[in-house]
Each structure stands twice: as C-alpha cells, then as structure tokens.
Write an enzyme that holds these catalytic residues in place. Sequence first.
Site, PDB file in Angstrom:
ATOM      1  CG  LEU A  19      33.952  22.605   1.905  1.00  0.00           C
ATOM      2  CD1 LEU A  19      33.022  22.863   3.083  1.00  0.00           C
ATOM      3  CD2 LEU A  19      35.286  22.032   2.399  1.00  0.00           C
ATOM      4  CG  ASP A  38      25.712  21.874  -7.692  1.00  0.00           C
ATOM      5  OD1 ASP A  38      26.584  21.944  -6.809  1.00  0.00           O
ATOM      6  OD2 ASP A  38      24.983  22.833  -8.005  1.00  0.00           O
ATOM      7  CG  ASP A  64      14.813  19.807  -5.236  1.00  0.00           C
ATOM      8  OD1 ASP A  64      15.602  19.929  -4.277  1.00  0.00           O
ATOM      9  OD2 ASP A  64      13.716  20.400  -5.312  1.00  0.00           O
ATOM     10  CB  ILE A  65      19.070  17.057  -2.194  1.00  0.00           C
ATOM     11  CG1 ILE A  65      19.195  18.524  -1.759  1.00  0.00           C
ATOM     12  CG2 ILE A  65      20.214  16.631  -3.095  1.00  0.00           C
ATOM     13  CD1 ILE A  65      20.387  18.797  -0.865  1.00  0.00           C
ATOM     14  CG  ASN A  91      29.142  19.579   0.315  1.00  0.00           C
ATOM     15  OD1 ASN A  91      29.850  20.078   1.194  1.00  0.00           O
ATOM     16  ND2 ASN A  91      28.954  20.169  -0.860  1.00  0.00           N
ATOM     17  CE1 TYR A 162      25.137  26.683   6.952  1.00  0.00           C
ATOM     18  CE2 TYR A 162      26.277  27.295   8.980  1.00  0.00           C
ATOM     19  CZ  TYR A 162      26.271  26.675   7.742  1.00  0.00           C
ATOM     20  OH  TYR A 162      27.414  26.033   7.299  1.00  0.00           O
ATOM     21  CE  LYS A 166      25.453  23.112   7.564  1.00  0.00           C
ATOM     22  NZ  LYS A 166      25.578  22.051   6.547  1.00  0.00           N
ATOM     23  CB  THR A 196      32.249  27.188   0.424  1.00  0.00           C
ATOM     24  OG1 THR A 196      31.539  28.029   1.350  1.00  0.00           O
ATOM     25  CG2 THR A 196      32.986  26.098   1.189  1.00  0.00           C
TER      26      THR A 196
END
Length: 293
Positions: A19, A38, A64-65, A91, A162, A166, A196
């Site tokens: 995505l 990324d 690194d987010i 994302n 997860y 979310k 994905t």
Amino acid sequence: MGDFCKGRTVIVTGAGGGLGRAYAMALGAEGANVVVNDINAKTAQATFEAITEAGGKALVNLGDITDYDSAFDIVKSAIDEFGNLHAVVNNAGNNRDRMFTSLSEEDWDLVIKVHLKGHFCISSHAAKYWRQQSKEGKKVNARIINTSSGAGLQGSVGQTNYSAAKGGILTLTLNQSAELARYGITANAVAPQGRTGMTEDVFADMMKVPEDGGFDKYDPANVAPLICYLVSEKSSHVNGHCFESFGGMLSIAEGWKTGPVKDKGARYDVSEIGDVISDLEGVTTSAQKVYGT
C-alpha cells in the site's frame, strides 16, 4: 502527471512496497514531493526510482519511525529538501500473529511499537512544526493520515496485538482531529484492504490477480486515490473520520458511540443489573462480528 497534489510535500512511511508504494507512486504522479520512508533500502530505492522516472519528485529516507529522535530527522529531511511539509501518511506496519494465549511479550511489544508508537513519533514532530508555523501567522493546511484496519474496528482472531494497535490508532486519530484543527491540521484514518507483504502470503489464493483480466479488487493502487485526495488542499473540511476502502468500495466507519440508556435515577442494586443488561441488549445494535468468528 496530474496536479491534484502539486507542490505538496508528504512523508509516506513503509513506502517500499504494498500500500505504501502505491500511495507514494500515486502522490508522485499527482505532483507531490514524496519522502519515501522505509527501513528496506532496496525497496525504498525502487519506489524512489519509479517515481522519478515517471517525472515526479522524491527523496529516500531510511529513518526508524519508532525512534523519536530518528522521526525528527525524517521530518527535518523533508523540510530541508523541499522547503516545507504538508502531510504525513503513517502506513508502515508489521505483524506477529498468535492466538492470545500464545502471544509473547515480544510479540506484543514489537507490533505496538511499529504501529502505535510509529504513528506517534512522526506525527508529533510534524504537528509541532505546523503549530509553530500557525503561531507565526503562516497559513497551515496540513494533514495526518493514519492507518487502521478492520481488525482495529472490530477485532480479528489471532491478531490481538495488531487489533489493539490499530484500535489505538483510531482513538489517536480522534484526539488529533480534535486538538490540532485550531492549527490548520486535519487527522483522518484509513482502514484499507489490499495486497501487501503482510497479507499476500496468508491470503494468497483469495488475493491473487484475476486470470481473466477482470477488476483486481485487491490491487493496493485502488486505495491510492483516497490518499491523494486526503493529502490535497481540497480535503481541508474532512476531519476525524476513518475511511474503509476496498476495491471500488468506500465508506466512513461508524465507531463506538453511546447507545440506548436505561436510567433508574438512583443507584442500581446488584440484583437488578442482569435484567437491565438484558433489556439493553434487546434494543442496542450489535457490534460487527470479530474477524475469524
């Protein structure tokens, strides 16, 4: 090339594939300056080259987010390269699927870190930048676009970590939309379905490309027009929603809200609670079923 997002600078995390790559490609094609973030250098470079070879503008960033200082550098790189920042598309994600009783602390921490903390880190630095612009009297027309999922909306068997991450992202989005609007910032979430790296192996048969050349409803590019619209200046009135997008379908999710009420006007006795709950169950809309049940 289009111009729907012309001149808008946007960070897309997890843009090396799936995505994120579809979003980055579409944004580049609509005139945006795309920061391709990324942790996979090879895939990030591939997305960058695809955008620039098509005539778009892009920048590769491998930051690194999940690290707060690194997230600052990601935001700074966008501003240094393109002169401004207008949107963040959170994302990037991961998964460590287990049934709840088999879920380890590491499984929990890794998924919460990448999804929930990852959404916080970049958005925090971006929001502070935009707030400062607003305080200086500059016009701000900024966007935070978060990624939830059906698992976050209604749960998913085997994906407790997860689903929790979310679900947390949905509430994060609501708070951001309420607190940041005064600075010219909107916050919305998307719950997309598409092919994905996290889904194509598990659901390979269901998500395979149609052999007859028909509409590929699992193509991640199907979600990209929504992202481009939300990034654009035209979406400034859209705030605090979660959009579900799959194939050619688009909807706004209806989240938790107060249902029918029974008010005694005094404290209930514990012996009364069972009957009250039974009455409420009879008039309250049932939640959607958890995925996998």
